[in-house]
Design an enzyme around this catalytic site. Structure first.
Site, PDB file in Angstrom:
ATOM      1  N   CYS A  92     117.751  62.210 181.488  1.00  0.00           N
ATOM      2  CA  CYS A  92     118.110  63.145 182.555  1.00  0.00           C
ATOM      3  C   CYS A  92     117.810  64.593 182.162  1.00  0.00           C
ATOM      4  CB  CYS A  92     119.570  62.938 182.955  1.00  0.00           C
ATOM      5  SG  CYS A  92     119.973  63.630 184.584  1.00  0.00           S
ATOM      6  N   GLY A 113     119.292  67.170 190.138  1.00  0.00           N
ATOM      7  CA  GLY A 113     118.827  68.040 191.201  1.00  0.00           C
ATOM      8  C   GLY A 113     117.587  68.819 190.827  1.00  0.00           C
ATOM      9  N   HIS A 150     119.493  57.112 184.488  1.00  0.00           N
ATOM     10  CA  HIS A 150     120.572  56.800 183.545  1.00  0.00           C
ATOM     11  C   HIS A 150     120.564  55.322 183.134  1.00  0.00           C
ATOM     12  CE1 HIS A 150     122.941  60.614 183.656  1.00  0.00           C
ATOM     13  NE2 HIS A 150     122.237  60.760 184.766  1.00  0.00           N
ATOM     14  N   GLU A 167     122.130  53.988 180.730  1.00  0.00           N
ATOM     15  CA  GLU A 167     123.420  53.498 180.218  1.00  0.00           C
ATOM     16  C   GLU A 167     124.180  52.743 181.288  1.00  0.00           C
ATOM     17  OE1 GLU A 167     124.357  57.119 182.360  1.00  0.00           O
ATOM     18  OE2 GLU A 167     122.846  56.699 180.826  1.00  0.00           O
TER      19      GLU A 167
END
Length: 403
Positions: free
Chosen positions: A282, A326, A372, A374
């Site tokens: 990210c 974003g 993500h 995870e």
């Protein structure tokens, strides 16, 4: 055997106290009215929407949502209550919360309190009874923007509320990682095959993780693979990272504008110079993009939720993935780029809008993804990326032994 907590009967509507009125005011002047949900008062942030139908507790406690007011597109929120096992950090980070139909009574054996109680206890101002479908469509057409939520029996007039919203801080240019990251280093021990922590120094690999807003599940996923994770503050220097003597370096997710993250970019460049295996998620993907010389830009309304389709261009496989970003990296999709650290390519792309979702270096052991893996609260399609990181460290370790 754990006995599920009992829940009391729901009081008749006439006997329940109505929350005070609440107003949501967007910076372009659009107004939505509802009822207070959580704490009363006022709050400001960037209005964004999340398309996940579950995982609201993980969303609330994700540090990447710092200074954002989250609109839930799922109409019914809170039915599983709040438990003590699923938070991604020690507190709620969202600036405000917007739902259509909050559950009056939770129904889940792990629930310890209601969502309304948790929001109230942590001082998070929210609003319910809002037409979240109309609000989401507005944000999709106009883009993410500043917003304020005001709730109480006595509120200022609409003009005053709108003026306060327009005076609040914007997300573009915001440097927020240090506000949410750990202040002191800590260690997440590696786990053995039985799930028990391994003694210090006996792990298969050691990773230095730069915390830019790390979610708790991320070091846990590495620990499951025999990795001892040394979590460092966002302000860590290259010397702090190298002092860990890591087999690999990780850069986490986090809030804010990556264009402000000059410190983490410099640290990553130092890691790339040494050729230590590197993985970013990210915000870490955006940091890698900047370290390689690419730019970043703000998306119109971003990607948030647990149902975003991404293609791994190295395998052709399409994954359903969890997102919260974003901003994005501005890198060419269909060519290999020359960088100060060798050749780089885009490895993953969002199938909704062709936004860059992953990068890798071809001449050094470094890669990143924008989403993500995870997977808290799911899905689990991308868990293999932690194995890919482990494989890079294993290869580097074998090469060192041969040398």
């Amino acid at each position: 055997m754990t006995t599920p907590p009992t829940t009391s009967a729901v009081a008749p509507r006439s006997a329940r106290r109505q929350p005070p009125p609440a107003v949501l005011v967007l910076e372009d002047g659009r107004i939505f009215r509802g009822r207070a949900f959580g704490a009363t008062g006022k709050t400001f942030g960037e209005a964004v929407f999340s398309t996940g139908m579950t995982g609201y507790q993980e969303t609330l406690t994700d540090p990447s949502y710092h200074r954002q007011v989250v609109v839930m597109t799922a109409p019914h929120v809170g039915n599983t209550g709040v438990n003590d096992e699923d938070p991604e950090s020690a507190r709620i980070w969202v600036a405000g919360y917007v739902v259509r139909d909050p559950a009056r009574v939770p129904s889940n054996w792990r629930s310890r309190r209601t969502l309304d109680e948790e929001l109230t206890a942590q001082g998070v101002v929210g609003i319910s009874g809002v037409d979240t479908r109309a609000l989401t469509r507005h944000l999709r057409e106009r883009g993410a923007m500043r917003v304020g939520i005001f709730s109480d029996h006595a509120m200022p007039d609409e003009g005053t509320m709108l003026a306060e919203v327009r005076q609040s801080a914007e997300m573009a240019g915001a440097d927020l990682a240090a506000e949410v990251a750990t202040k002191e280093p800590y260690v997440v021990p590696a786990l053995g095959a039985d799930g028990a922590p391994l003694p210090a120094g006996t792990a298969r690999f050691k990773v230095a993780a730069v915390d830019l807003g790390i979610k708790g599940m991320t070091p846990h996923r590495m620990a499951e693979r025999g990795i001892e994770v040394h979590v460092l503050p966002a302000t860590a220097s290259a010397e702090d990272v190298f002092a860990v003597e890591p087999d690999g370096v990780f850069f986490s997710n986090g809030p804010g504008d990556p264009a402000t993250a000059d410190g983490p970019v410099a640290v990553m460049q130092a890691v790339l110079e040494r050729g230590i295996p590197l993985f970013g998620i990210c915000f870490g993907n955006q940091i890698l993009g900047r370290a390689l010389g690419f730019g970043t830009f703000k998306l119109k309304y971003g990607h948030r939720g647990i149902n975003q389709p991404v293609q791994d261009r190295t395998t052709g496989k399409v994954e359903v993935t969890a997102h919260n970003h974003g901003f994005a990296v501005d890198a060419p999709l269909d060519k290999v780029s020359d960088t100060p650290y060798g050749r780089a390519e885009v490895t993953h792309v969002c199938l909704n809008d062709q936004v860059v979702e992953g990068l890798r270096l071809l001449d050094r052991p470094a890669f990143s993804v924008q989403y993500h893996p995870e997977a808290a609260a799911g899905p689990h399609d991308a868990a293999y990326l932690f194995d890919r990181f482990t494989s890079l460290m294993n290869t580097a370790q074998m090469e060192d032994q041969r040398a």
